[in-house]
Design a protein around this motif. Structure first.
Motif, PDB file in Angstrom:
ATOM      1  N   ASP A 452       0.855  -1.187   0.000  1.00 22.42           N
ATOM      2  CA  ASP A 452       0.000   0.000   0.000  1.00 22.42           C
ATOM      3  C   ASP A 452       0.896   1.244   0.000  1.00 22.42           C
ATOM      4  O   ASP A 452       1.710   1.433   0.907  1.00 22.42           O
ATOM      5  CB  ASP A 452      -0.900  -0.008   1.233  1.00 22.42           C
ATOM      6  CG  ASP A 452      -1.856   1.168   1.256  1.00 22.42           C
ATOM      7  OD1 ASP A 452      -1.461   2.234   1.764  1.00 22.42           O
ATOM      8  OD2 ASP A 452      -2.981   1.034   0.752  1.00 22.42           O
ATOM      9  N   VAL A 453       0.739   2.092  -1.021  1.00 21.69           N
ATOM     10  CA  VAL A 453       1.632   3.246  -1.169  1.00 21.69           C
ATOM     11  C   VAL A 453       1.478   4.215  -0.004  1.00 21.69           C
ATOM     12  O   VAL A 453       2.465   4.692   0.571  1.00 21.69           O
ATOM     13  CB  VAL A 453       1.368   3.958  -2.514  1.00 21.69           C
ATOM     14  CG1 VAL A 453       2.064   5.314  -2.542  1.00 21.69           C
ATOM     15  CG2 VAL A 453       1.850   3.093  -3.681  1.00 21.69           C
ATOM     16  N   ALA A 454       0.263   4.526   0.378  1.00 25.68           N
ATOM     17  CA  ALA A 454       0.031   5.559   1.388  1.00 25.68           C
ATOM     18  C   ALA A 454       0.597   5.194   2.751  1.00 25.68           C
ATOM     19  O   ALA A 454       1.137   6.037   3.467  1.00 25.68           O
ATOM     20  CB  ALA A 454      -1.461   5.854   1.497  1.00 25.68           C
ATOM     21  N   SER A 455       0.488   3.919   3.133  1.00 27.34           N
ATOM     22  CA  SER A 455       0.854   3.524   4.495  1.00 27.34           C
ATOM     23  C   SER A 455       2.135   2.698   4.581  1.00 27.34           C
ATOM     24  O   SER A 455       2.703   2.556   5.667  1.00 27.34           O
ATOM     25  CB  SER A 455      -0.288   2.705   5.112  1.00 27.34           C
ATOM     26  OG  SER A 455      -0.458   1.484   4.396  1.00 27.34           O
ATOM     27  N   GLY A 456       2.564   2.129   3.458  1.00 27.59           N
ATOM     28  CA  GLY A 456       3.704   1.217   3.498  1.00 27.59           C
ATOM     29  C   GLY A 456       3.343  -0.165   4.003  1.00 27.59           C
ATOM     30  O   GLY A 456       4.222  -0.998   4.261  1.00 27.59           O
ATOM     31  N   GLU A 457       2.054  -0.443   4.158  1.00 32.07           N
ATOM     32  CA  GLU A 457       1.634  -1.752   4.663  1.00 32.07           C
ATOM     33  C   GLU A 457       1.726  -2.811   3.572  1.00 32.07           C
ATOM     34  O   GLU A 457       1.352  -2.568   2.421  1.00 32.07           O
ATOM     35  CB  GLU A 457       0.205  -1.670   5.199  1.00 32.07           C
ATOM     36  CG  GLU A 457       0.086  -0.802   6.430  1.00 32.07           C
ATOM     37  CD  GLU A 457      -1.329  -0.696   6.948  1.00 32.07           C
ATOM     38  OE1 GLU A 457      -1.495  -0.301   8.113  1.00 32.07           O
ATOM     39  OE2 GLU A 457      -2.278  -0.995   6.184  1.00 32.07           O
ATOM     40  N   ILE A 458       2.199  -3.978   3.957  1.00 33.64           N
ATOM     41  CA  ILE A 458       2.309  -5.109   3.028  1.00 33.64           C
ATOM     42  C   ILE A 458       0.956  -5.811   2.981  1.00 33.64           C
ATOM     43  O   ILE A 458       0.487  -6.353   3.981  1.00 33.64           O
ATOM     44  CB  ILE A 458       3.410  -6.079   3.483  1.00 33.64           C
ATOM     45  CG1 ILE A 458       4.764  -5.373   3.519  1.00 33.64           C
ATOM     46  CG2 ILE A 458       3.470  -7.293   2.569  1.00 33.64           C
ATOM     47  CD1 ILE A 458       5.873  -6.178   4.186  1.00 33.64           C
ATOM     48  N   LEU A 459       0.343  -5.817   1.808  1.00 34.31           N
ATOM     49  CA  LEU A 459      -0.957  -6.476   1.647  1.00 34.31           C
ATOM     50  C   LEU A 459      -0.810  -7.942   1.265  1.00 34.31           C
ATOM     51  O   LEU A 459      -1.662  -8.766   1.592  1.00 34.31           O
ATOM     52  CB  LEU A 459      -1.784  -5.755   0.573  1.00 34.31           C
ATOM     53  CG  LEU A 459      -2.052  -4.263   0.792  1.00 34.31           C
ATOM     54  CD1 LEU A 459      -2.923  -3.715  -0.329  1.00 34.31           C
ATOM     55  CD2 LEU A 459      -2.714  -4.039   2.137  1.00 34.31           C
ATOM     56  N   ALA A 654       7.205   2.685  -4.310  1.00 35.71           N
ATOM     57  CA  ALA A 654       6.215   3.388  -3.487  1.00 35.71           C
ATOM     58  C   ALA A 654       6.769   4.735  -3.010  1.00 35.71           C
ATOM     59  O   ALA A 654       6.038   5.727  -2.943  1.00 35.71           O
ATOM     60  CB  ALA A 654       5.818   2.518  -2.291  1.00 35.71           C
ATOM     61  N   THR A 655       8.058   4.780  -2.719  1.00 42.15           N
ATOM     62  CA  THR A 655       8.690   6.039  -2.305  1.00 42.15           C
ATOM     63  C   THR A 655       8.614   7.070  -3.425  1.00 42.15           C
ATOM     64  O   THR A 655       8.314   8.256  -3.195  1.00 42.15           O
ATOM     65  CB  THR A 655      10.157   5.790  -1.912  1.00 42.15           C
ATOM     66  OG1 THR A 655      10.188   4.924  -0.771  1.00 42.15           O
ATOM     67  CG2 THR A 655      10.875   7.086  -1.591  1.00 42.15           C
ATOM     68  N   GLY A 659       6.350  10.950  -3.940  1.00 44.90           N
ATOM     69  CA  GLY A 659       7.098  12.169  -4.167  1.00 44.90           C
ATOM     70  C   GLY A 659       8.412  12.209  -3.424  1.00 44.90           C
ATOM     71  O   GLY A 659       8.913  13.288  -3.092  1.00 44.90           O
ATOM     72  N   GLY A 660       8.982  11.029  -3.138  1.00 44.35           N
ATOM     73  CA  GLY A 660      10.254  10.980  -2.435  1.00 44.35           C
ATOM     74  C   GLY A 660      10.124  10.850  -0.937  1.00 44.35           C
ATOM     75  O   GLY A 660      11.107  11.010  -0.211  1.00 44.35           O
ATOM     76  N   MET A 661       8.929  10.545  -0.445  1.00 42.62           N
ATOM     77  CA  MET A 661       8.727  10.329   0.989  1.00 42.62           C
ATOM     78  C   MET A 661       8.875   8.835   1.271  1.00 42.62           C
ATOM     79  O   MET A 661       8.090   8.025   0.789  1.00 42.62           O
ATOM     80  CB  MET A 661       7.333  10.803   1.419  1.00 42.62           C
ATOM     81  CG  MET A 661       7.080  12.272   1.142  1.00 42.62           C
ATOM     82  SD  MET A 661       8.182  13.310   2.134  1.00 42.62           S
ATOM     83  CE  MET A 661       7.798  14.935   1.464  1.00 42.62           C
ATOM     84  N   ARG A 662       9.864   8.510   2.067  1.00 42.93           N
ATOM     85  CA  ARG A 662      10.160   7.095   2.326  1.00 42.93           C
ATOM     86  C   ARG A 662       9.480   6.626   3.602  1.00 42.93           C
ATOM     87  O   ARG A 662       9.560   7.280   4.643  1.00 42.93           O
ATOM     88  CB  ARG A 662      11.675   6.897   2.437  1.00 42.93           C
ATOM     89  CG  ARG A 662      12.083   5.452   2.650  1.00 42.93           C
ATOM     90  CD  ARG A 662      13.600   5.325   2.685  1.00 42.93           C
ATOM     91  NE  ARG A 662      14.010   4.062   3.259  1.00 42.93           N
ATOM     92  CZ  ARG A 662      15.241   3.784   3.650  1.00 42.93           C
ATOM     93  NH1 ARG A 662      16.193   4.687   3.499  1.00 42.93           N
ATOM     94  NH2 ARG A 662      15.532   2.619   4.170  1.00 42.93           N
ATOM     95  N   ILE A 663       8.776   5.490   3.508  1.00 42.34           N
ATOM     96  CA  ILE A 663       8.141   4.841   4.651  1.00 42.34           C
ATOM     97  C   ILE A 663       8.622   3.393   4.681  1.00 42.34           C
ATOM     98  O   ILE A 663       8.551   2.689   3.667  1.00 42.34           O
ATOM     99  CB  ILE A 663       6.606   4.877   4.550  1.00 42.34           C
ATOM    100  CG1 ILE A 663       6.090   6.319   4.563  1.00 42.34           C
ATOM    101  CG2 ILE A 663       5.962   4.073   5.671  1.00 42.34           C
ATOM    102  CD1 ILE A 663       4.584   6.428   4.328  1.00 42.34           C
TER     103      ILE A 663
END
Length: 817
Positions: A452-459, A654-655, A659-663
């Motif tokens: 999941d791009v927004a949260s970094g959660e592995i689906l 996903a980062t 826009g370059g925000m790494r989670i």
């Protein structure tokens, strides 16, 4: 007379003094005993006596559950207990032994004068009391478990017959073995030897010392009730025609009873049937009818397993045992201590850990999350305390282990697992793969990650093949060397999604572009001369794929212009990215990969994570210090001394989508806690050009390298799900050969078991007209081309996201109309 008066008081005084001395001497032992009792040794003895008056019993608990993101149970305890009775009681030996002992202790004065018949007669007098106690136990078992008396009788008779058969078999084999041994030594077997052999062979088998299950699988309520009954004792009574006679004897209410904890750890999604729509598959395997694929152990490598053995520490190897590991965890975690430790109930106990490991049969997390989350999942036992003097009873209830919620969607996980199953056909060498290194039909190993791009959660996170949970490979029909070769080639115990090192190949070009713009070695919009090879006088090295396949054609010829960044990603221009790698230099190219997480693990808790490397595989060159110029140039296209995993790839894309925000990706739900976000400082223009280049690579019908592939005499689009937008990049990465030396002498001859290239396709996907919502990373070991091998797999995962409601697809369009 006067003399007489003087004598009498004197004698009286002497007698009085003598009496006082006698009395004092009588008090000396008592005083000494009193002093001893008030001293250290006396205190210890007093404590020991008090301890004997306290009976402490541990009450069972249950392990916490593991749930998926929607609350579906992935792992849980199924409480179950067996009611077992010792063989001595089952066979009647207990009653006979107890009656004979009571006969002896009650008639010590005459016992030595009796012959065996007399002793037996006395024993028979008391036997009915003990037989009545056993009969009462069977009545209580029948009532408490709802089992008919006849069934109980048959069960105990079966148990006795089974043990007798084991004893008879052991005795026969022992006699035969001893006779053969004596004959081999030339010893004549006379009466004395026969007697010795018989004595040795008649030694009781272990089964005669054990309790045997009579009623299996009772509930925890029933099990707990019988645990309490097993601790009760009652006075003995001998029933006769004139009434009950009390015996000077106390025996258990339930002699020989044991409640055996047979609680099992169950995994409800161990086997799942998944229906796949084949109308969206590549034409050669396309069909109008759907197919059902049964997949096993859908999340086995993630969930892991438990074992029924407690491991001790090994000083030789330095391995830490389970008890020591728990002690260390308690020292580190104050909240864990507050929850687990209780004051001891007996003198000198101190604080007691209610989660301690008590026996070899205690269940312990062994692999995967079961091991990583052992202290959270492990429940705390209850305690029952009984004062044997006052009969007062106190109980502290057991506390179940914590439930753990994962970010996985087990239904999506099962769909991805089915998509990677060779039975569907996508992970089996097909004609359209044009794989020159493996025969048609060869099963291919693969891994896939959905993030999941927004949260970094592995689906979803799948690796194939998977090992059997019980370690039994018999279904494959492989043994010995064949099984060894299978394990060598397929490495099923390695979670490919996080644990196997892969070169990224061309999927890394998106990262290199972002790093080059950030570090100022490339200006957005700049066009780089697209010769077919990077070094002017060396057309044999550092070539673009189009020049290699169709010399002397270049990407400038193909496009009609030298490529800019968007063009270079669309057509996957090697020369363009060789240039960027060279401009970045060793330190810059290494910093770019590190910026996207290469060299760092994710701390998922599964163990076996590969952190990724730049340069040597030991990670010593992650700063770029070991890179030569040639290696730096190769790293511009994701080749050379660089490794990462499919999870790294999905996280990197996903980062870029953020826009370059790494989670940092996560597998365990943060329960409403916002993820930590790191701004990598990638210029916005770099992000826009990267996403546009990825969009064109997956969607441009003229030049997109991930748009379509040749099938038979025509072409198939890679992506055919309506209502979505895909941004993606294919990759083909060098792979080491897997070889086997049959005779073990080396170096020649050897059999090559696998060779070729790994196939990559990494995409971002979202609803049409929207931004990227999910990152999908797929790698197929030795699959070859990314577009035609991994591409159709990614396509099916996108369809799975639609089917599970993560993407609108056709439904969004229908709603709009």
């Amino acid at each position: 007379m006067g003399r007489m008066r003087r004598y009498i008081p004197s004698m009286f005084h002497r007698r009085l003094v003598l009496l006082g001395v006698v009395v004092l001497l009588g008090f000396v032992p008592l005083s000494a005993r009193l002093l001893w009792l008030t001293g250290p040794k006396g205190h210890a003895a007093r404590s020991e006596a008090e301890k004997r008056l306290i009976r402490q019993t541990w009450l069972p608990t249950v392990r916490g559950r593991i749930l998926d993101r929607k609350g579906r149970v992935l792992a849980q305890d199924r409480p179950s207990y067996d009611i077992a009775v010792s063989y001595e009681v089952l066979s009647g030996e207990w009653a006979r032994k107890k009656a004979r002992w009571f006969a002896y202790t009650s008639n010590r004065d005459v016992w030595g004068t009796l012959d065996e018949a007399g002793k037996q007669e006395l024993t028979e007098r008391y036997l009915p009391a003990y037989e009545a106690r056993v009969a009462r136990m069977w009545e209580l078992i029948a009532q408490g478990t709802g089992t008919p008396a006849e069934e109980l009788r048959e069960a105990r008779e079966r148990a006795v017959r089974r043990v007798e058969a084991i004893q008879a078999d052991y005795t026969a084999r022992a006699i035969r073995r001893e006779r053969e041994r004596l004959i081999e030594r030339g010893i004549v077997i006379g009466p004395d030897e026969e007697a010795r052999i018989t004595k040795i062979a008649s030694a009781p088998v272990r089964e005669k010392t054990l309790a045997h299950a009579i009623v299996r699988g009772v509930s925890d309520d029933v099990g707990f009730r019988f645990m309490r009954l097993a601790e009760r004792e009652q006075a003995m009574f001998l029933t006769s025609e004139v009434g009950d006679a009390a015996l000077d004897e106390v025996q258990p209410l339930m002699p020989g009873l044991e409640v055996i904890d047979t609680t099992a750890r169950v995994y409800p999604f161990q086997t799942v049937r998944v229906e796949i729509d084949r109308s969206t598959l590549p034409r050669p395997i396309r069909a109008d009818e759907s197919v059902q694929i049964e997949v096993t152990d859908v999340a086995g490598l993630i969930l892991g397993s438990v074992r029924g053995k407690v491991y001790g520490s090994d000083p030789d190897s330095g391995a830490i045992g389970d008890a020591e590991r728990r002690r260390q965890a308690l020292e580190r975690d104050a909240a864990m201590r507050d929850r687990a430790l209780i004051p001891g109930v007996r003198p000198g106990d101190g604080m007691i850990d209610t989660g301690q490991y008590l026996a070899s049969g205690d269940r312990v997390g062994h692999t995967g999350l079961e091991a990583a989350l052992e202290h959270e999942l492990r429940g705390l036992r209850g305690v029952r305390v009984e004062n044997l003097q006052t009969r007062a009873v106190r109980e502290r209830a057991a506390i179940p282990g914590h439930d753990i919620r994962l970010t996985l969607d087990i239904h999506l996980q099962a769909r991805v697992r089915a998509i990677l199953d060779p039975k569907l056909g996508l992970t089996r060498v097909q004609a359209w793969h044009h794989n020159a290194d493996l025969p048609l039909g060869t099963e291919l190993d693969a891994a896939a990650v959905v993030l999941d791009v927004a949260s970094g959660e592995i689906l979803a996170m799948v690796s194939t093949p998977t090992p059997p949970r019980d370690g039994d490979w018999s279904e494959l029909g492989l043994t010995g060397e064949e099984l060894d070769l299978y394990l060598k080639v397929h490495a099923p115990y390695v979670n490919r999604a996080i644990g196997k090192p892969y070169p990224p190949g061309s999927i890394a070009k998106a990262l290199i572009l972002c790093g080059a713009v950030k570090r100022g070695v490339y200006t957005p919009g700049e066009r780089i001369v697209a010769t077919g090879h990077y070094l002017p006088n060396r057309p044999d090295v550092f070539r673009s794929w189009i020049f290699k396949q169709h010399p002397p054609m270049t990407h400038a010829d193909q496009l009609g212009r030298d490529p800019d960044a968007v063009d270079a990603l669309m057509v996957s221009s090697n020369v363009f990215f060789f240039t960027l790698g060279d401009r970045l230099g060793p330190e810059g190219v290494a910093a770019t990969y590190r910026m996207f997480g290469v060299g760092e693990g994710f701390g998922l808790g599964l163990g076996g994570e590969w952190a990724g490397t730049i340069g040597p595989l030991d990670g010593s060159g992650n700063d770029g210090s070991t890179l030569s110029r040639d290696e730096t140039i190769l790293l511009g296209i994701g080749q050379g001394p660089i490794t990462w995993t499919p999870l790294h790839a999905a996280a990197a894309y996903a980062t870029i989508a953020r826009g370059g925000m790494r989670i940092t990706p996560t597998l365990i739900s943060r329960e409403g806690t916002a993820p930590e976000v790191v701004n990598l400082g990638i210029p916005a223009r770099a992000v826009r050009d990267t996403l546009e280049g990825l969009r064109k690579a997956a969607n441009d019908p003229s030049f997109g390298t991930g748009y379509d592939f040749v099938v038979d005499t025509g072409r198939d689009k890679v992506f055919n799900a309506p209502g979505v937008t895909v941004w993606g990049k294919t990759g083909t990465a060098d792979a080491p050969w897997i070889q086997h030396d049959p005779d073990g002498d080396g170096p020649e001859p050897v059999n090559t078991l696998r060779k070729g290239d790994h196939s990559w396709y990494v995409v971002l996907v979202g609803d049409e007209g929207g931004s990227p919502r999910y990152a999908i990373s797929v790698v197929v070991d030795y699959g070859g081309s990314g577009g035609r091998v991994s591409g159709p797999i990614v396509n099916q995962i996108i369809h799975a996201l639609i089917q599970e409601g993560y993407l609108a697809g056709d439904d969004r369009r229908a709603g709009a109309s």
